[in-house]
Design a protein around this motif. Structure first.
Motif, PDB file in Angstrom:
ATOM      1  N   ILE A  40      -2.436  -1.195 -11.769  1.00  0.00           N
ATOM      2  CA  ILE A  40      -1.043  -1.250 -11.338  1.00  0.00           C
ATOM      3  C   ILE A  40      -0.836  -2.588 -10.643  1.00  0.00           C
ATOM      4  CG2 ILE A  40       0.763  -0.101  -9.982  1.00  0.00           C
ATOM      5  CD1 ILE A  40      -0.686   1.675 -12.179  1.00  0.00           C
ATOM      6  N   THR A  41       0.246  -3.287 -10.936  1.00  0.00           N
ATOM      7  CA  THR A  41       0.531  -4.575 -10.312  1.00  0.00           C
ATOM      8  C   THR A  41       1.778  -4.467  -9.442  1.00  0.00           C
ATOM      9  OG1 THR A  41      -0.421  -5.688 -12.232  1.00  0.00           O
ATOM     10  CG2 THR A  41       0.897  -7.031 -10.748  1.00  0.00           C
ATOM     11  N   ILE A  42       1.656  -4.985  -8.212  1.00  0.00           N
ATOM     12  CA  ILE A  42       2.762  -4.991  -7.255  1.00  0.00           C
ATOM     13  C   ILE A  42       2.964  -6.436  -6.806  1.00  0.00           C
ATOM     14  CG2 ILE A  42       3.543  -4.185  -4.992  1.00  0.00           C
ATOM     15  CD1 ILE A  42       1.838  -1.659  -5.483  1.00  0.00           C
ATOM     16  N   ASP A  43       4.215  -6.916  -6.873  1.00  0.00           N
ATOM     17  CA  ASP A  43       4.473  -8.326  -6.568  1.00  0.00           C
ATOM     18  C   ASP A  43       4.571  -8.597  -5.066  1.00  0.00           C
ATOM     19  OD1 ASP A  43       7.056  -7.623  -5.740  1.00  0.00           O
ATOM     20  OD2 ASP A  43       8.024  -8.435  -7.532  1.00  0.00           O
TER      21      ASP A  43
ATOM     22  N   PRO B 254       0.103   9.068  -5.671  1.00  0.00           N
ATOM     23  CA  PRO B 254      -0.484   9.724  -4.489  1.00  0.00           C
ATOM     24  C   PRO B 254      -1.892  10.275  -4.708  1.00  0.00           C
ATOM     25  CG  PRO B 254       1.213  11.116  -5.464  1.00  0.00           C
ATOM     26  CD  PRO B 254       1.261   9.794  -6.176  1.00  0.00           C
ATOM     27  N   ASN B 255      -2.280  10.539  -5.936  1.00  0.00           N
ATOM     28  CA  ASN B 255      -3.598  11.119  -6.207  1.00  0.00           C
ATOM     29  C   ASN B 255      -4.666  10.085  -6.540  1.00  0.00           C
ATOM     30  OD1 ASN B 255      -2.551  13.743  -5.850  1.00  0.00           O
ATOM     31  ND2 ASN B 255      -1.815  13.759  -7.956  1.00  0.00           N
ATOM     32  N   ALA B 256      -4.316   8.818  -6.504  1.00  0.00           N
ATOM     33  CA  ALA B 256      -5.290   7.763  -6.819  1.00  0.00           C
ATOM     34  C   ALA B 256      -6.350   7.704  -5.721  1.00  0.00           C
ATOM     35  CB  ALA B 256      -4.591   6.419  -6.946  1.00  0.00           C
ATOM     36  N   ALA B 257      -7.592   7.635  -6.137  1.00  0.00           N
ATOM     37  CA  ALA B 257      -8.701   7.550  -5.183  1.00  0.00           C
ATOM     38  C   ALA B 257      -9.617   6.408  -5.595  1.00  0.00           C
ATOM     39  CB  ALA B 257      -9.467   8.865  -5.156  1.00  0.00           C
ATOM     40  N   ASN B 258     -10.410   5.913  -4.650  1.00  0.00           N
ATOM     41  CA  ASN B 258     -11.354   4.818  -4.912  1.00  0.00           C
ATOM     42  C   ASN B 258     -10.661   3.623  -5.567  1.00  0.00           C
ATOM     43  OD1 ASN B 258     -13.503   6.425  -3.923  1.00  0.00           O
ATOM     44  ND2 ASN B 258     -13.623   7.433  -5.915  1.00  0.00           N
TER      45      ASN B 258
ATOM     46  N   MET C 121       0.834  -1.195   0.000  1.00  0.00           N
ATOM     47  CA  MET C 121       0.000   0.000   0.000  1.00  0.00           C
ATOM     48  C   MET C 121       0.874   1.252   0.000  1.00  0.00           C
ATOM     49  SD  MET C 121      -3.129   1.065  -0.055  1.00  0.00           S
ATOM     50  CE  MET C 121      -4.173  -0.220   0.584  1.00  0.00           C
ATOM     51  N   SER C 122       1.933   1.238   0.784  1.00  0.00           N
ATOM     52  CA  SER C 122       2.853   2.373   0.835  1.00  0.00           C
ATOM     53  C   SER C 122       3.521   2.596  -0.519  1.00  0.00           C
ATOM     54  CB  SER C 122       3.906   2.130   1.914  1.00  0.00           C
ATOM     55  OG  SER C 122       4.848   3.172   1.920  1.00  0.00           O
ATOM     56  N   LYS C 123       3.964   1.507  -1.141  1.00  0.00           N
ATOM     57  CA  LYS C 123       4.596   1.595  -2.461  1.00  0.00           C
ATOM     58  C   LYS C 123       3.635   2.227  -3.469  1.00  0.00           C
ATOM     59  CE  LYS C 123       7.708   0.199  -5.560  1.00  0.00           C
ATOM     60  NZ  LYS C 123       9.137   0.381  -5.452  1.00  0.00           N
ATOM     61  N   PHE C 124       2.385   1.742  -3.465  1.00  0.00           N
ATOM     62  CA  PHE C 124       1.389   2.261  -4.390  1.00  0.00           C
ATOM     63  C   PHE C 124       1.127   3.747  -4.142  1.00  0.00           C
ATOM     64  CE2 PHE C 124      -3.026   3.319  -5.362  1.00  0.00           C
ATOM     65  CZ  PHE C 124      -3.046   3.054  -6.719  1.00  0.00           C
ATOM     66  N   LYS C 125       0.936   4.127  -2.883  1.00  0.00           N
ATOM     67  CA  LYS C 125       0.637   5.534  -2.551  1.00  0.00           C
ATOM     68  C   LYS C 125       1.814   6.453  -2.884  1.00  0.00           C
ATOM     69  CE  LYS C 125      -2.992   4.844   0.803  1.00  0.00           C
ATOM     70  NZ  LYS C 125      -3.480   5.064   2.159  1.00  0.00           N
ATOM     71  N   THR C 126       3.033   5.929  -2.779  1.00  0.00           N
ATOM     72  CA  THR C 126       4.209   6.721  -3.149  1.00  0.00           C
ATOM     73  C   THR C 126       4.225   6.965  -4.656  1.00  0.00           C
ATOM     74  OG1 THR C 126       5.489   5.850  -1.303  1.00  0.00           O
ATOM     75  CG2 THR C 126       6.738   6.771  -3.148  1.00  0.00           C
ATOM     76  N   MET C 127       3.895   5.931  -5.423  1.00  0.00           N
ATOM     77  CA  MET C 127       3.921   6.038  -6.882  1.00  0.00           C
ATOM     78  C   MET C 127       2.725   6.818  -7.433  1.00  0.00           C
ATOM     79  SD  MET C 127       5.217   2.226  -7.957  1.00  0.00           S
ATOM     80  CE  MET C 127       5.332   2.608  -9.701  1.00  0.00           C
TER      81      MET C 127
ATOM     82  N   ASN D 296       7.323  -4.900  -5.024  1.00  0.00           N
ATOM     83  CA  ASN D 296       7.923  -4.198  -6.154  1.00  0.00           C
ATOM     84  C   ASN D 296       6.875  -3.984  -7.233  1.00  0.00           C
ATOM     85  OD1 ASN D 296      10.637  -4.174  -5.140  1.00  0.00           O
ATOM     86  ND2 ASN D 296      10.744  -6.350  -5.622  1.00  0.00           N
ATOM     87  N   TRP D 297       6.882  -2.823  -7.845  1.00  0.00           N
ATOM     88  CA  TRP D 297       6.013  -2.563  -8.985  1.00  0.00           C
ATOM     89  C   TRP D 297       6.421  -3.512 -10.094  1.00  0.00           C
ATOM     90  CZ3 TRP D 297       7.768  -1.309 -13.808  1.00  0.00           C
ATOM     91  CH2 TRP D 297       6.815  -0.923 -14.736  1.00  0.00           C
ATOM     92  N   THR D 298       5.448  -4.134 -10.773  1.00  0.00           N
ATOM     93  CA  THR D 298       5.801  -5.030 -11.878  1.00  0.00           C
ATOM     94  C   THR D 298       5.291  -4.541 -13.223  1.00  0.00           C
ATOM     95  OG1 THR D 298       3.889  -6.458 -11.492  1.00  0.00           O
ATOM     96  CG2 THR D 298       5.959  -7.083 -10.433  1.00  0.00           C
ATOM     97  N   ASN D 299       4.109  -3.919 -13.262  1.00  0.00           N
ATOM     98  CA  ASN D 299       3.617  -3.387 -14.538  1.00  0.00           C
ATOM     99  C   ASN D 299       2.438  -2.462 -14.305  1.00  0.00           C
ATOM    100  OD1 ASN D 299       1.073  -4.986 -14.697  1.00  0.00           O
ATOM    101  ND2 ASN D 299       2.493  -6.699 -14.854  1.00  0.00           N
ATOM    102  N   SER D 300       2.114  -1.722 -15.354  1.00  0.00           N
ATOM    103  CA  SER D 300       0.986  -0.796 -15.323  1.00  0.00           C
ATOM    104  C   SER D 300       0.233  -0.888 -16.639  1.00  0.00           C
ATOM    105  CB  SER D 300       1.461   0.654 -15.148  1.00  0.00           C
ATOM    106  OG  SER D 300       2.184   0.810 -13.956  1.00  0.00           O
ATOM    107  N   LEU D 301      -1.067  -0.698 -16.552  1.00  0.00           N
ATOM    108  CA  LEU D 301      -1.914  -0.660 -17.742  1.00  0.00           C
ATOM    109  C   LEU D 301      -2.775   0.591 -17.633  1.00  0.00           C
ATOM    110  CD1 LEU D 301      -2.985  -2.069 -20.319  1.00  0.00           C
ATOM    111  CD2 LEU D 301      -4.652  -3.211 -18.858  1.00  0.00           C
ATOM    112  N   PHE D 302      -2.663   1.488 -18.610  1.00  0.00           N
ATOM    113  CA  PHE D 302      -3.375   2.754 -18.594  1.00  0.00           C
ATOM    114  C   PHE D 302      -4.276   2.885 -19.810  1.00  0.00           C
ATOM    115  CE2 PHE D 302       0.819   3.938 -16.635  1.00  0.00           C
ATOM    116  CZ  PHE D 302       0.351   4.058 -15.342  1.00  0.00           C
TER     117      PHE D 302
END
Length: 120
Positions: free
Chosen positions: A69-72, A41-45, A33-39, A76-82
Motif C-alpha cells: 500500500i502506498t501513502i503519499d 485494520p487487520n494488517a499485521a507485521n 499510520m492512522s490512515k493505513f490502520k483505518t484502511m 493520502n492513499w495513492t495505490n495498492s498492489l495485491f
C-alpha cells in the motif's frame, strides 16, 4: 499492448522492491499510520519503506498473500498492489491471459489499483 507494458512495468517494480536490501527502520508519520490502520485494520507485521519521492510503502502479508500500500506525503492513499490467485481475477482478464500467454506458466498474479481507482 498498453496492458502488457503495464504488467511488465509492474513486475519489474515489484522485483526491484523485493531485491532491495534491508534498511534502517522507517519512521512513519502518525497521520500516515492512522490512515493505513483505518484502511487495513487487520494488517499485521507491516514493514515500512519509502520510495524515491518520499511516499510511504507498507508491505504486509494477509492470508499468505503479499500486499503493498502506498501513502503519499499528504497522507493520502495513492495505490495498492495485491497478490491474488488467478481465479480471483475477472473472467475477461483470465480469458486474455489464457489467449495471450497460452504457453506461459505464471507463478504469481497481482492486482494493481492506481490513484484513480482503476484496477489493472
Amino acid at each position: 499492448m498498453k496492458k502488457i507494458i503495464t504488467l511488465i512495468a509492474l513486475f519489474v517494480s515489484v522485483t526491484v522492491v523485493a531485491q532491495q536490501p534491508a534498511t534502517e527502520k522507517i519512521k512513519v508519520s502518525k497521520a500516515s499510520m492512522s490512515k493505513f490502520k483505518t484502511m487495513y485494520p487487520n494488517a499485521a507485521n507491516v514493514d515500512w519503506s519509502k520510495d524515491e519521492t518520499g511516499r510511504y510503502i507498507a508491505h504486509y502479508a494477509e492470508n499468505g498473500k503479499n500486499r503493498w500500500i502506498t501513502i503519499d506525503e499528504k497522507n493520502n492513499w495513492t495505490n495498492s498492489l495485491f497478490e491474488v490467485e488467478k481465479s480471483d481475477l475477472p473472467a475477461n482478464a483470465i480469458s486474455q491471459i489464457d489467449q495471450w500467454y497460452d504457453n506461459a506458466t505464471f507463478v504469481v498474479f497481482y492486482k494493481f489499483i492506481d490513484e484513480t481507482g482503476a484496477i489493472h
